[in-house]
Design a protein around this motif. Structure first.
Motif, PDB file in Angstrom:
ATOM      1  N   ARG A   1       5.530   5.769  -1.674  1.00 46.22           N
ATOM      2  CA  ARG A   1       5.741   6.887  -0.757  1.00 46.22           C
ATOM      3  C   ARG A   1       7.046   7.626  -1.055  1.00 46.22           C
ATOM      4  O   ARG A   1       7.140   8.852  -0.944  1.00 46.22           O
TER       5      ARG A   1
ATOM      6  N   HIS B   1       0.869   9.145  -3.327  1.00 48.75           N
ATOM      7  CA  HIS B   1       1.458   7.803  -3.267  1.00 48.75           C
ATOM      8  C   HIS B   1       0.393   6.712  -3.370  1.00 48.75           C
ATOM      9  O   HIS B   1       0.692   5.584  -3.750  1.00 48.75           O
TER      10      HIS B   1
ATOM     11  N   HIS C   1      -6.670   3.797   0.142  1.00 48.42           N
ATOM     12  CA  HIS C   1      -6.223   3.642   1.538  1.00 48.42           C
ATOM     13  C   HIS C   1      -5.866   4.963   2.216  1.00 48.42           C
ATOM     14  O   HIS C   1      -5.664   5.017   3.414  1.00 48.42           O
TER      15      HIS C   1
ATOM     16  N   HIS D   1       0.794  -1.229   0.000  1.00 45.40           N
ATOM     17  CA  HIS D   1       0.000   0.000   0.000  1.00 45.40           C
ATOM     18  C   HIS D   1       0.828   1.282   0.000  1.00 45.40           C
ATOM     19  O   HIS D   1       0.368   2.323  -0.453  1.00 45.40           O
ATOM     20  N   ASP D   2       2.056   1.234   0.487  1.00 50.01           N
ATOM     21  CA  ASP D   2       2.863   2.466   0.550  1.00 50.01           C
ATOM     22  C   ASP D   2       4.089   2.403  -0.353  1.00 50.01           C
ATOM     23  O   ASP D   2       5.063   3.134  -0.127  1.00 50.01           O
TER      24      ASP D   2
ATOM     25  N   ASP E   1      -4.491   0.853   8.343  1.00 50.82           N
ATOM     26  CA  ASP E   1      -3.525   1.917   8.076  1.00 50.82           C
ATOM     27  C   ASP E   1      -3.781   3.120   8.979  1.00 50.82           C
ATOM     28  O   ASP E   1      -2.848   3.707   9.539  1.00 50.82           O
TER      29      ASP E   1
END
Ligand SMILES: [Fe+2]
Ligand SMILES: [Fe+2]
Length: 355
Positions: free
Chosen positions: A202, A214, A246, A198-199, A266
């Motif tokens: 970033r 991101h 997210h 999910h990141d 998150d």
């Protein structure tokens, strides 16, 4: 070379095939990702000591492979691949880590106490009884392998990040998202993949000065990664959609139950004791003050000396619990919120000399 039935591992170590077994077990010690896909798992046991210390572990092509040995010793080990959360380190790839530093953990593992070490002389056949301590011995399937690959890919992408938003955060989110998913009846495979990925963008967002989102970039990267690994289009898009939605501030609301599990996990990682810790970690990264309860928070700016943990709490963290998407997320958020309220109240009292 080896045959397995549930609970047993039969090892025949002969002069002609001991290198094969050594290679497999060297993989187990040094490169477990490859090994766990082998059809002859020896999960539940690991062995070493007969390998010379070549600086961090043995390798199938290293000295251990080439050095003749008189016997192999198997040590009890939990079946990490079958229940990776059993690994106390919570590693994304616990077997890989297990090769070097789990002797103490093995000894402390209650379910393994009394499980004997087994020595198998070269040239003899020996059947090892795993006994009760060893649980599921099913080999890792394609979905499990993809999750491991995704975790490794994500970890590489996130290497340059500061600790407050680094890999530790992703591991916590994955654990919490998986727990929420289990309670909510969500698809665990989708949730775990999305959590790990999910990141991944970033770093890109940071290097663009915030111009690139991101969540959007990460969603596209994840889709490309998953397609490249052969995941079917439906599931790949489902994961990408979870990642897209997210974020705390964007237009993409989480729609599926899997997206909601990721979203909640998150956000929950930004509140409670962990959230406080991360807020102070971030404040340290930007050289902010310890506390600033007497300034007008809304007039302060991000990334300044006033960008304290308290500022983060006031402008963002105190509102997180209102945004939970799942019942379990809301329950956990309530507990974590109350903890934060008490903490910052106490912090203010102490800094004013009142407590
Ligand atoms: Fe994020
Ligand atoms: Fe995150």
């Amino acid at each position: 070379m080896a045959a397995r039935s549930r609970g047993y591992f039969s090892a025949c170590i002969g002069a002609s095939n001991d290198c094969d077994l050594l290679a497999r077990c060297a993989c187990f010690v040094g490169r477990a990702v490859q090994f766990v896909s082998e059809p002859y798992p020896i999960f539940g046991y690991r062995f070493y000591k007969h390998f010379p210390d070549n600086g961090g572990g043995s390798d199938a092509h290293g000295p251990a492979y080439r050095t003749p040995k008189s016997s192999l010793t198997f040590f009890p080990l939990r079946a990490y691949h079958a229940d990776r959360r059993a690994c106390p380190r919570g590693a994304a790839n616990p077997i890989r880590r297990a090769g070097y530093d789990h002797e103490t953990e093995d000894a402390n593992e209650p379910s393994l106490r009394g499980t004997p070490r087994v020595q198998v002389p070269i040239g003899q056949r020996k059947t090892i009884d795993f006994g009760a301590p060893c649980r599921t011995l099913a080999p890792m399937n394609a979905d499990d392998r993809l999750i491991e690959d995704a975790a490794a890919y994500a970890r590489d992408q996130m290497g340059p990040l500061a600790p407050s938003h680094g890999w530790d955060h992703v591991e916590r989110v994955e654990r919490l998202a998986a727990r929420i998913a289990s309670l909510e009846g969500a698809n665990l495979f989708i949730v775990r993949l999305a959590a790990y990925l999910h990141d991944i963008a970033r770093v890109i967002e940071d290097s663009s000065g915030g111009k690139i989102c991101h969540a959007e970039a990460g969603s596209a990267m994840a889709l490309e990664f998953l397609r490249g690994r052969g995941l079917d289009e439906t599931r790949a898009r489902h994961v990408a959609d979870c990642i897209l939605s997210h974020r705390f501030r964007n237009d993409h609301a989480p729609r599926t139950i899997e997206a909601k599990c990721l979203y909640d996990a998150d956000k929950l990682d930004s509140i409670g004791a962990v959230g406080i810790g991360r807020a102070f970690l971030f404040a340290g990264e930007v050289n902010a003050r310890l506390h600033n309860p007497d300034v007008e928070i809304l007039s302060t700016t991000a990334y300044s000396g006033e960008d304290t943990a308290y500022r983060e709490y006031m402008v963002k963290l105190q509102f997180v619990r209102e945004r939970m998407q799942t019942a379990e997320g809301a329950r956990v958020a309530g507990e974590r919120h109350d903890y934060m309220v008490g903490f910052f109240s106490r912090l203010t009292a102490e800094t004013r000399g009142e407590a």
